[in-house]
Scaffold this active site. Structure first.
Site: not given
Ligand code: GLN
Length: 192
Positions: A75, A44-46, A136-137, A174, A102, A172
């Site tokens: 992630c 997600g987004e940390s 993903i990112r 999942e 990150r 990921h």
């Molecule tokens: N870029 C996100 C972060 O820095 C992590 C991306 C992800 O969980 N797919 O938190």
């Protein structure tokens, strides 16, 4: 098994754990967390996850949980479990001796699906065969301490690691075709 369900891809992790043979529930409170023997922190987004952990008074419960039970961070979850976060520096729980950067591969557009050759320490336990990894990112693990075992690498950087009862993946697991491969989640189930 619990899946931290504050933000991110938690539903798909519940599904993956069920396919891997576990009974999984969504976790949003300290009481729910304490009822689980094992916890997944999803991608997600940390930064958002940290804010929500603060807001919901879950930071201390999670810190205690990490000291007692097994946690698998994927992630953004891996970022939270590291000892040091770069780009930019950010609070983390230090559950595994890792330094992570990150968005190490670039911005949003930089997502990819690759086939990895897992290490012997993975295949001996979980079986042979390439491992699909959806990035993903994703963060890049820039340093892994001696206590951490690398289970798979991509472009020379560790992307799947374990340290004692904990595990992290920078990809990921999942989001892979779960009818074909749930070895990563199954490995985490062996840590119960
Ligand atoms: N870029 C996100 C972060 O820095 C992590 C991306 C992800 O969980 N797919 O938190």
């Amino acid at each position: 098994m619990g899946v931290l369900a504050l933000q991110g891809d938690f539903e798909r992790h519940v599904h993956a754990l069920e396919i891997a043979g576990a009974c999984a529930v969504e976790v949003r409170t300290a009481a729910e967390m304490q009822q689980c023997d094992d916890l997944v922190i999803p991608g997600g987004e940390s930064t958002t996850m940290l804010k929500l952990l603060n807001l919901m008074d879950l930071k201390e419960p999670l810190r205690e949980y990490l000291g007692l039970k097994s946690v698998f961070g994927t992630c953004a979850g891996a970022i939270l479990m590291a000892k040091e976060v770069l780009n930019p520096a950010q609070e983390c729980f230090g559950a595994m001796d890792l330094t992570v950067e990150r968005n190490g591969y670039g911005r949003q557009v930089d997502s990819r699906v690759v086939q990895l050759s897992p290490s012997a320490s993975f295949t001996e336990r979980m079986g042979e065969g390439a491992l699909e990894a959806v990035f993903i990112r994703a963060p890049i693990v820039r340093r892994a301490g001696a206590a951490a075992t690398v289970l798979a690498e991509y472009e020379g950087n560790p992307v799947l690691l374990e340290q004692g009862r904990h595990m992290v993946a920078t990809f990921h697991p999942e989001l892979t075709d779960l009818t074909k491969d749930t070895r990563v989640h199954k490995l985490f189930l062996t840590k119960l």
